[in-house]
Design a protein around this motif. Structure first.
Motif, short mmCIF file in Angstrom:
data_model
loop_
_atom_site.label_atom_id
_atom_site.label_comp_id
_atom_site.label_asym_id
_atom_site.label_seq_id
_atom_site.Cartn_x
_atom_site.Cartn_y
_atom_site.Cartn_z
N LYS A 192 0.86 -1.25 -0.12
CA LYS A 192 0.07 -0.12 0.06
C LYS A 192 0.79 1.36 -0.07
O LYS A 192 0.42 2.37 -0.30
N GLU A 193 2.18 1.08 0.14
CA GLU A 193 3.10 2.14 0.33
C GLU A 193 3.34 2.83 -1.20
O GLU A 193 3.66 4.23 -1.08
N TRP A 194 3.13 2.01 -2.11
CA TRP A 194 3.34 2.52 -3.60
C TRP A 194 2.02 2.93 -4.09
O TRP A 194 1.08 2.62 -4.09
N TRP A 195 2.34 4.32 -4.72
CA TRP A 195 1.22 4.74 -5.38
C TRP A 195 1.48 5.77 -6.66
O TRP A 195 2.73 5.77 -6.88
N LEU A 196 0.55 6.02 -7.51
CA LEU A 196 0.72 6.66 -8.69
C LEU A 196 0.09 8.05 -8.51
O LEU A 196 -1.17 8.13 -8.41
N PRO A 197 0.73 9.17 -8.07
CA PRO A 197 0.24 10.66 -8.01
C PRO A 197 -0.62 10.76 -9.15
O PRO A 197 -0.11 10.62 -10.44
N LEU A 198 -1.77 11.65 -9.01
CA LEU A 198 -2.70 11.74 -10.14
C LEU A 198 -3.19 13.24 -9.83
O LEU A 198 -3.11 13.85 -8.94
N LEU A 199 -3.62 13.89 -11.04
CA LEU A 199 -4.23 15.27 -10.98
C LEU A 199 -4.95 15.65 -12.17
O LEU A 199 -4.49 15.14 -13.17
N SER A 221 7.94 3.10 -17.72
CA SER A 221 6.50 3.42 -17.31
C SER A 221 6.49 3.25 -15.86
O SER A 221 5.30 3.92 -15.34
N MET A 222 6.92 2.33 -15.32
CA MET A 222 6.81 1.92 -13.79
C MET A 222 7.47 2.86 -12.91
O MET A 222 7.55 2.86 -11.79
N ASP A 223 8.66 3.62 -13.54
CA ASP A 223 9.42 4.65 -12.60
C ASP A 223 8.24 5.81 -12.09
O ASP A 223 8.76 6.34 -11.13
N PHE A 224 7.13 6.11 -12.53
CA PHE A 224 6.30 6.88 -12.08
C PHE A 224 5.52 6.45 -10.83
O PHE A 224 4.80 7.31 -10.45
N ILE A 225 5.64 5.28 -10.56
CA ILE A 225 5.11 4.42 -9.44
C ILE A 225 6.18 4.98 -8.20
O ILE A 225 7.31 4.36 -8.43
N VAL A 226 5.59 5.43 -7.18
CA VAL A 226 6.57 5.89 -5.98
C VAL A 226 6.23 5.54 -4.73
O VAL A 226 4.84 5.22 -4.60
N LYS A 227 6.87 5.56 -3.59
CA LYS A 227 6.63 5.32 -2.30
C LYS A 227 6.49 6.81 -1.53
O LYS A 227 5.86 6.66 -0.84
N LYS A 228 7.32 7.70 -1.82
CA LYS A 228 7.48 8.97 -1.27
C LYS A 228 6.41 10.03 -1.20
O LYS A 228 5.56 9.82 -2.26
#
Length: 627
Positions: A222-229, A307-314
């Motif tokens: 659950k710590e990994w997420w794809l920020p959206l806007l 493409s998966m580099d945009f998935i982050v923990k921070k």
């Protein structure tokens, strides 16, 4: 008011920024390469907004931005610059990235320096991305971004040169005192109002992989997420930065809070639900997935390695962005509520590309469904399509309905509209259409073709006060007679869906459509119609929805139910060359008892699509009581 020079004004982000600047009374000078795209953008504005916009033809790749002398002089009137002129393409070749992004930044900064020397430049706003590693102190770095260096060796051309351009502009700002503001947006999706997401390189890459069955794992943690806007939220914040009296922050991380955004594993499950697929069941660490992709596994999953580099923990420093959101009155964005429309829109775009829509037609949303609207006067028309169709197919008919306003809907699970997820598939679609009627500000003239005619009747009976008049174009009066092949595979839902996805080649579709009397001849069939239907049916969402409807008509449907009398005037337009449905004496008698008029045409089942002018003339005559 500001005079704002915008690069990328016709891009996904740039055009939203341009519209909002013009709406607020700012003067926009837009650097463009395509006059057609610029004209399309202008058609989305009011006359007053258009008067605030001027285009100059040029090219970021050329010195002086490729501007003529007179256009360059116009640009030197600007006191704000917004650089959003980089096309999103994460598979961009490195040589292209260097020329378009980095060299383009050097040509832009030359103009910015000239404005700064004239003491005109109030702000230079650079749109970069949330993965950039640079911050307010990076301008002090002595790195020569134009020389060979080891920075970002693992990144693709797009990401590498976006970051180097970010560093370069920060260096220039530090050395020359330029008023630079960097906006780092996350993955950008469609506006809150429609979810219409034009960039398929972001979220669309994962959707493309999933719908082709190439994403079998459920990324864990659950710590990994794809920020959206949402693009409209981003545009509002950028306009807020333009309007701010002074620069309060150099860097704005523009993304929604983690608390309002699903984790990546939750996002994958939501995508599967909206695509009407079983979610991946094999848990897999995101960190391992990234390593596999960067070591040759991208073909396996059908997505580029980066493409998966945009998935982050921070997490990100969001205070400046949140302050500007509050100043502009932008509320929280609960992504789960908006993503169904985004996913459906991207799913459609991945099936049907480069579709042209008349400039006077606007995208809207009604009751959660995608819609087109043609502006006009008088009581509006509302058009509902049938099976093997979507709202774009009725655009030629909409053009034949005079000066009236026209609404066209994509039914749930078809085209760009998300599925309704009701326990009963047909009931869910009927209720969705009824909800659309409830949202109409006044009664409308409802037109339903084929399956859309059945839905129009059933929904209209639930909301009779919103129906001025009902028009049924070739409605399904009784259980249809399908071809032996379709009837055979229809006994099993999974087999039928697979047949629609894999077996609906253009040649087979054309043969079936002609045999069933959908069209009388190949000449009647719009160019590319069968090919488009075949591509749409490759979508699990759209093929599953068709499967539900076809099986309903095969197994459960008997005949259309007519109340006596209907609580609103109604007319049937019947194509006598239909080979699937027959207007029997019993059906005709039922219509007569219900006080429903019948107009016959020597045409096949899809006459609203094959003969839009004839259909439009008949509908207008009926509306005016002349038929």
């Amino acid at each position: 008011m500001a005079v704002v020079f915008v690069t990328g004004a016709t891009g996904f982000i740039g055009k939203e920024v341009t519209k909002r600047l013009a709406r607020d009374g700012h003067t926009v000078l837009a650097l463009i390469r395509s006059l057609d795209k610029w004209n399309e953008l202008l058609m989305q504005m009011t006359l007053a907004e258009r008067s605030n916009c001027t285009a100059v033809r040029g090219d970021l790749r050329q010195a002086g931005l490729g501007l003529s002398t007179s256009d360059y002089e116009q640009v030197l009137r600007a006191n704000v610059m917004i650089h959003a002129g980089v096309p999103m393409d994460i598979s961009m070749d490195e040589s292209v990235g260097r020329e378009v992004i980095l060299q383009g930044a050097s040509h832009l900064i030359a103009v910015a320096n000239e404005l700064h020397e004239q003491k005109r430049l109030q702000k230079l706003i650079h749109i970069v991305g949330y993965m950039s590693p640079f911050d307010d102190e990076s301008g002090k770095l002595a790195t020569d971004v134009f020389s060979q260096n080891d920075l970002f060796r693992e990144a693709g051309g797009y990401e590498k040169y976006k970051f180097l351009a970010d560093l370069y502009l920060r260096q220039e700002a530090h050395q020359k005192g330029l008023p630079l503001v960097v906006v780092n947006p996350s993955t950008i999706i469609g506006p809150r109002s429609t979810g219409n997401t034009e960039q398929t390189d972001g979220l669309g890459l994962v959707i493309s992989s999933m719908r082709r069955g190439k994403f079998p794992v459920l990324p864990g943690g659950k710590e990994w997420w794809l920020p959206l806007l949402a693009v409209d939220d981003l545009a509002e914040v950028i306009v807020g930065i333009v309007e701010a009296k002074q620069i309060e922050h150099q860097t704005y991380y523009a993304l929604n809070e983690r608390s309002t955004t699903p984790s990546f594993s939750e996002l994958i499950s939501l995508m599967a639900k909206e695509l009407r697929m079983k979610p991946p069941a094999i848990p897999f660490p995101v960190s391992v997935l990234k390593k596999i992709l960067h070591n040759g596994g991208s073909r396996l999953l059908g997505v580029p390695a980066n493409s998966m580099d945009f998935i982050v923990k921070k997490d990100f420093p969001l205070a400046p962005f949140q302050q500007m959101k509050a100043r502009k009155g932008i509320g929280d964005y609960q992504a789960v509520a908006y993503l169904p429309s985004v996913i459906a829109n991207l799913d459609y775009r991945l099936s049907v590309k480069d579709q042209k829509v008349p400039l006077h037609i606007h995208r809207e949303q009604i009751a959660g469904m995608a819609a087109y609207k043609k502006e006009g006067a008088g009581t509006p028309w509302l058009l509902l399509h049938g099976l093997f169709s979507e709202m774009s197919d009725l655009l030629p008919l909409a053009a034949q309905l005079g000066g009236y306003a026209v609404w066209l809907l994509d039914l749930p699970g078809f085209g760009r509209s998300p599925y309704h997820h009701h326990d009963k598939p047909i009931e869910g679609i009927i209720e969705a259409v009824a909800d659309a009627l409830r949202e109409m500000p006044s009664p409308v003239h409802v037109v339903g073709h084929s399956f859309g005619g059945y839905l129009a009747l059933e929904a209209a009976k639930r909301v009779p006060e919103k129906v001025e008049k009902l028009y049924l174009l070739q409605p399904p009066l009784h259980a249809p007679k399908y071809s032996p092949l379709l009837a055979g595979v229809g006994n099993n839902a999974a087999i039928l869906q697979r047949f629609l996805q894999k077996g609906a080649s253009p040649a087979r579709l054309e043969k079936t459509l002609l045999a069933q009397g959908v069209f009388q001849s190949m000449e009647e069939m719009p160019i590319g119609y069968a090919e488009k239907v075949g591509k749409l049916l490759q979508s699990p969402r759209i093929s599953k929805t068709h499967t539900d409807v076809l099986r309903y008509f095969m197994n459960d449907f008997q005949q259309m139910a007519l109340e006596q009398p209907l609580p609103f005037p109604a007319q049937v337009v019947w194509g006598t060359q239909d080979k699937t449905y027959q207007l029997t004496k019993e059906a005709e008698a039922a219509f007569t008892k219900a006080n429903v008029g019948i107009k016959r045409l020597s045409a096949a089942h899809h006459f609203p699509i094959s003969h839009p002018q004839l259909t439009g003339n008949v509908l207008q005559q009926m509306r005016n009581g002349k038929a």
